[in-house]
Design an enzyme around this catalytic site. Structure first.
Site, PDB file in Angstrom:
ATOM      1  N   ASP A 230      42.926  40.180  46.630  1.00  0.00           N
ATOM      2  CA  ASP A 230      42.834  40.196  45.176  1.00  0.00           C
ATOM      3  C   ASP A 230      43.409  41.539  44.731  1.00  0.00           C
ATOM      4  O   ASP A 230      43.501  42.483  45.520  1.00  0.00           O
ATOM      5  CB  ASP A 230      41.386  39.998  44.695  1.00  0.00           C
ATOM      6  CG  ASP A 230      41.346  39.590  43.223  1.00  0.00           C
ATOM      7  OD1 ASP A 230      42.372  39.777  42.524  1.00  0.00           O
ATOM      8  OD2 ASP A 230      40.305  39.098  42.750  1.00  0.00           O
TER       9      ASP A 230
HETATM   10  C1  BGC Z   1      41.661  38.695  39.519  1.00  0.00           C
HETATM   11  C2  BGC Z   1      42.508  37.587  40.141  1.00  0.00           C
HETATM   12  C3  BGC Z   1      43.908  37.636  39.562  1.00  0.00           C
HETATM   13  C4  BGC Z   1      44.492  39.015  39.829  1.00  0.00           C
HETATM   14  C5  BGC Z   1      45.897  39.182  39.295  1.00  0.00           C
HETATM   15  C6  BGC Z   1      42.341  40.046  39.634  1.00  0.00           C
HETATM   16  O1  BGC Z   1      41.649  41.016  38.907  1.00  0.00           O
HETATM   17  O2  BGC Z   1      40.401  38.737  40.137  1.00  0.00           O
HETATM   18  O3  BGC Z   1      41.926  36.342  39.910  1.00  0.00           O
HETATM   19  O4  BGC Z   1      44.680  36.618  40.116  1.00  0.00           O
HETATM   20  O5  BGC Z   1      43.662  39.991  39.202  1.00  0.00           O
HETATM   21  O6  BGC Z   1      45.890  39.246  37.915  1.00  0.00           O
END
Ligand code: BGC
Length: 826
Positions: A230
């Site tokens: 993530d």
């Molecule tokens: C979120 C993800 C997301 C990623 C990119 C993260 O903070 O938890 O779900 O895909 O950011 O934006």
């Protein structure tokens, strides 16, 4: 699909391999043109495509327009895999047109608690619903050649302190609830990537958790794709790569690559671990990457946005749940005077806040849609202020004036973004006070009142006994307004069924009575999530799991249980068949739900669990024969003693229902079991003082018994890790900034980050937004500094800053003590 060239890896230098394992900035992987390696663009996800404009970085608002489909909460309520597949295909087409090779979704985490700030982005509190719908979404997206990213792996069920908190989960809860949706989708749909979550799971960060990524995901489930962190979740590639996390996003720049190269040379990063990660990224790039200029928007392919809007409209109605409809108030006649009351009718909330935010191609509101109806005379009253927390007496009086004069009043209330956002959990289930006040005021003057809800997760409805009709519209996407009009006017069936329980009050929910941090989240309720708890404890709820009314009526007949074990009783395959007939006057949807109750088990089991469902859409008088198949897993439990699934011999009750509490048919089957030996039996819980056995909270869960620490420890098979705040001077990389608030240096850091966050996210100004962003930032920790500072502060810098804050905290502490001592001496 382009196969990747097995000769590519040996042609790469070490530096190129290392470069591949982290992003080239926030949204793409590294290309190596010399070796023909393409770059893959990744983008959010999941209910619309968000491609930030060039240079917009991590901004949530500065992006190319895309169709905003209903959120997962609404799609989850559709119980309709076919529809999810269609939405997935449309998303895939839009992703392709935006040059995106991997779409970051779906989110298949369970809604462990109704206050989870990100519940709108998840499908259900039940793993089967999440698995089936998530799989259909992935199948749709991947059928267009775009890769999916199954997220957030795993046990990322709340937002509080999400970057460092340790989810403490017993093995059965993991295997029976939190992992199955991932398992099903990985094994059946082979998503291109799986996203490792921010949190820790049983002591280790998911990006560094070898058990999770290597033993379970790759070895047991056979996952061959790329594990991506993530955004910001991977702290140090020399730890995360050997654990099984291949790709760190966003990239942390070339100096970080040099550090990883150093570790490779020193032997602290095993070469074969790096090679395997690079190999998988090469395969991803061959399949989903773009070369050179084709990578950019020049690659845009035309997309039929009008058709996608229509699909979003259909999907929104399909996820709309008719919670109540006394006296058949709905659907409306389509003629006469209608009062539309509530700002959300004109300024709808139709998507969640956070990384999933998309700039819609257009937005249709309920108010405009109703005004366009020829037979209707529509009067509108705003009902409450733009901040949603207040309503003036004049606004309420105006609402009552238009309500009195109307045949029917439609009041639109819900959760504003400041109540519900990624990054923060709610602390209660209440609507804004002004919304409740408005509903009561309108009900007082017009008994023919329909309440329409716009929210991403359950809310408390204190007036629900007085309101004849309540419609849960969820966050229905850019066409949510017209879809609501379709439902209210009967042009569309409210085809949704709740995929989550609506408790009466938050404190009825077992999780509300458990500690939330600061260091750990103890999943003490184990298997008792959602209806598994409420139905086992026989507690009242406002609206139960699976509930949703129809505009027509159905008859069920000729239930038949067909056992076809193929001669192997240890691997039963059972089909339950039922004929469903539409006995009403309108086309409508029926969702048949099959729950299994284990009559006797050596390990505790919830009262019953959803093991299958089938859906029929029928014209008046039409019938359909539906079949739901059960396999060995439908009856088995995870046996921690044996480390595997076990089917215990005995009787099982099969329950067919319209919801978990509206069971229309019961039958029973006797199964031989697989002879794998009994589960060890639940460990006896004894009173520490007397040594006498205590009622087992897992055998008969109740509000009174709760889930005490000792019982949970017995289940975990170890002592609970400490759940104490880190003391000033002893803060770690995982300590959330919100837990450092007594320390001046941390407060300054928080202020700087808060200001930076507002700039980076490009949030529109406003006090409420400011406060919400502050709450989000307060969850951050030092581990996230390199990412949120856009590598201005590297890993070493973050550690140094942490040391400084700890030192200042200690000095501050001694100064405070000194002052206190002087005061005491005075
Ligand atoms: C979120 C993800 C997301 C990623 C990119 C993260 O903070 O938890 O779900 O895909 O950011 O934006």
């Amino acid at each position: 699909m382009t196969a990747h060239d097995p000769e590519q890896l040996p042609r790469l230098t070490d530096a190129e391999k290392v470069g591949l394992t982290a992003g080239d900035g926030a949204w793409k992987t590294d290309a190596v043109p010399r070796a023909g390696v393409r770059s893959v663009r990744l983008g959010d996800g999941p209910h619309g495509v968000r491609r930030p404009h060039e240079g917009a970085g991590l901004s949530l608002f500065d992006s190319h327009p895309a169709t905003c489909f209903p959120t997962a909460a609404a799609l989850g309520a559709s119980w309709n895999p076919g529809l999810l597949r269609e939405v997935g295909e449309a998303l895939g087409r839009e992703a392709t047109s935006q040059g995106i090779g991997v779409l970051l979704g779906p989110g298949v985490n369970l809604k462990r608690t109704p206050v989870g700030g990100r519940n709108f982005e998840y499908f259900s509190e039940d793993p089967l619903v999440s698995a089936r719908l998530g799989a259909a979404w992935v199948a749709g997206v991947q059928s267009t050649g775009v890769g999916a990213s199954l997220k957030h792996f795993a046990a990322n069920n709340t937002e509080s302190r999400r970057y460092g908190v340790d989810a403490v989960v017993d093995e059965r809860a993991l295997r029976e609830l939190y992992l199955p949706a991932f398992e099903h989708i990985v094994t059946t749909e082979r998503p291109a990537t799986v996203m490792a979550a921010y949190n820790k799971l049983n002591g280790e960060h998911c990006t560094e958790n070898r058990w999770l990524l290597h033993d379970v995901l790759r070895t047991e489930w056979g996952f061959e794709g790329v594990v991506v962190s993530d955004w910001g979740a991977s702290w140090d590639r020399t730890i995360s790569i050997p654990a099984g996390c291949d790709l760190t996003m966003p990239g942390l720049g070339r100096s970080d690559d040099r550090y990883v190269l150093g570790a490779l040379a020193a032997g602290t990063l095993p070469r074969d671990a790096l090679d395997r990660a690079a190999e998988r990224i090469l395969a991803l790039a061959a399949r989903h990457g773009r070369a050179g200029r084709r990578f950019g928007l020049r690659a845009r392919q035309p997309v039929d946005l009008a058709a996608h809007h229509e699909l979003a409209r259909r999907a929104s109605a399909a996820g709309t749940v008719l919670l109540k409809n006394d006296g058949g108030l709905l659907p409306l006649a389509g003629t006469g005077r209608v009062a539309v009351i509530g700002r959300m009718a004109a300024e709808p909330r139709f998507q969640g806040a956070g990384s999933s935010h998309v700039v819609p191609t257009r937005v249709e509101t309920l108010l405009t849609a109703l005004r366009q109806e020829r037979g209707l005379e529509v009067e509108y009253a705003v009902g409450y202020d733009g901040d949603h927390d207040s309503a003036t007496d004049a606004q309420i009086a105006e609402a009552q004036r238009v309500a009195v004069a109307a045949d029917t009043a439609i009041v639109v209330v819900g959760l504003p973004e400041t109540y519900e956002t990624e990054g923060v959990d709610r602390s209660h289930l209440r609507l804004p006070g002004a919304h409740d006040r408005l509903v009561r005021a309108v009900l007082a003057v017009n008994p023919r009142t329909v309440v329409v809800l716009q929210n991403g997760s359950p809310v408390q409805l204190p007036w629900r006994h007085d309101a004849p009709a309540v419609v849960e519209g969820y966050l229905g996407g850019q066409a949510g307004g017209i879809a609501l009009a379709d439902v209210l006017l009967g042009r569309a069936e409210p085809a949704g069924r709740l995929a989550e329980t609506f408790p009466e009050h938050y404190d009825d929910h077992p999780v509300s009575r458990l500690h939330d941090g600061p260091a750990t989240l103890e999943y003490r309720e184990s298997l008792y999530v959602g209806y598994r708890y409420f139905d086992s404890a026989h507690e009242d709820v406002a609206f139960c799991f699976g509930h949703g009314l129809s505009y027509t009526t159905f008859d069920w007949s000729d239930v038949e249980v067909v056992e076809g074990d193929g001669g192997d009783p240890a691997h039963p395959e059972i089909e339950v068949r039922v004929t469903v007939t539409n006995t009403g006057k309108r086309r409508g949807v029926e969702v048949v739900q099959l729950y299994v109750h284990d009559e006797e088990s050596s390990l505790f089991r919830p009262e019953h669990e959803l093991r299958g469902f089938a859906r029929a859409e029928l014209e008046p008088g039409e019938s359909a024969r539906l079949g739901i198949t059960l396999d060995r897993r439908s009856f088995a439990f995870w046996n921690p003693a044996g480390g595997g699934w076990m089917l215990e011999a005995g009787g099982f009750e099969l329950r067919l229902g319209r919801s978990s509490r509206d069971i229309l048919w019961r039958g029973r089957v006797d199964l031989a079991g697989d002879g794998g030996g009994d589960g060890d039996g639940d460990a006896a819980v004894v009173d520490a003082a007397s040594g006498a056995p205590r009622p087992d909270p897992y055998r008969s869960p109740s509000r009174a018994t709760g889930f005490p620490a000792a019982a949970f420890e017995a289940l975990l098979g170890r002592s609970l890790p400490p759940n104490l705040p880190d003391l000033p001077g002893g803060f770690t990389l995982d300590t959330a900034i919100r837990d450092m608030q007594g320390v001046t240096a941390a407060r300054i850091l928080f202020r700087v980050m808060h200001r930076q966050a507002l700039k980076t996210l490009g949030a529109p100004p406003g006090r409420a937004v400011d406060e919400a962003a502050g709450d989000v930032v307060a969850q951050l920790n030092f581990r996230m500094l390199p990412t949120v500072s856009d590598t201005l502060i590297g890993r070493r810098g973050a550690r140094r800053l942490l040391r400084v804050v700890n030192r200042l905290a200690k000095l501050g502490g001694s100064a405070r003590k000194g002052r206190a001592a002087r005061r005491a001496g005075r």
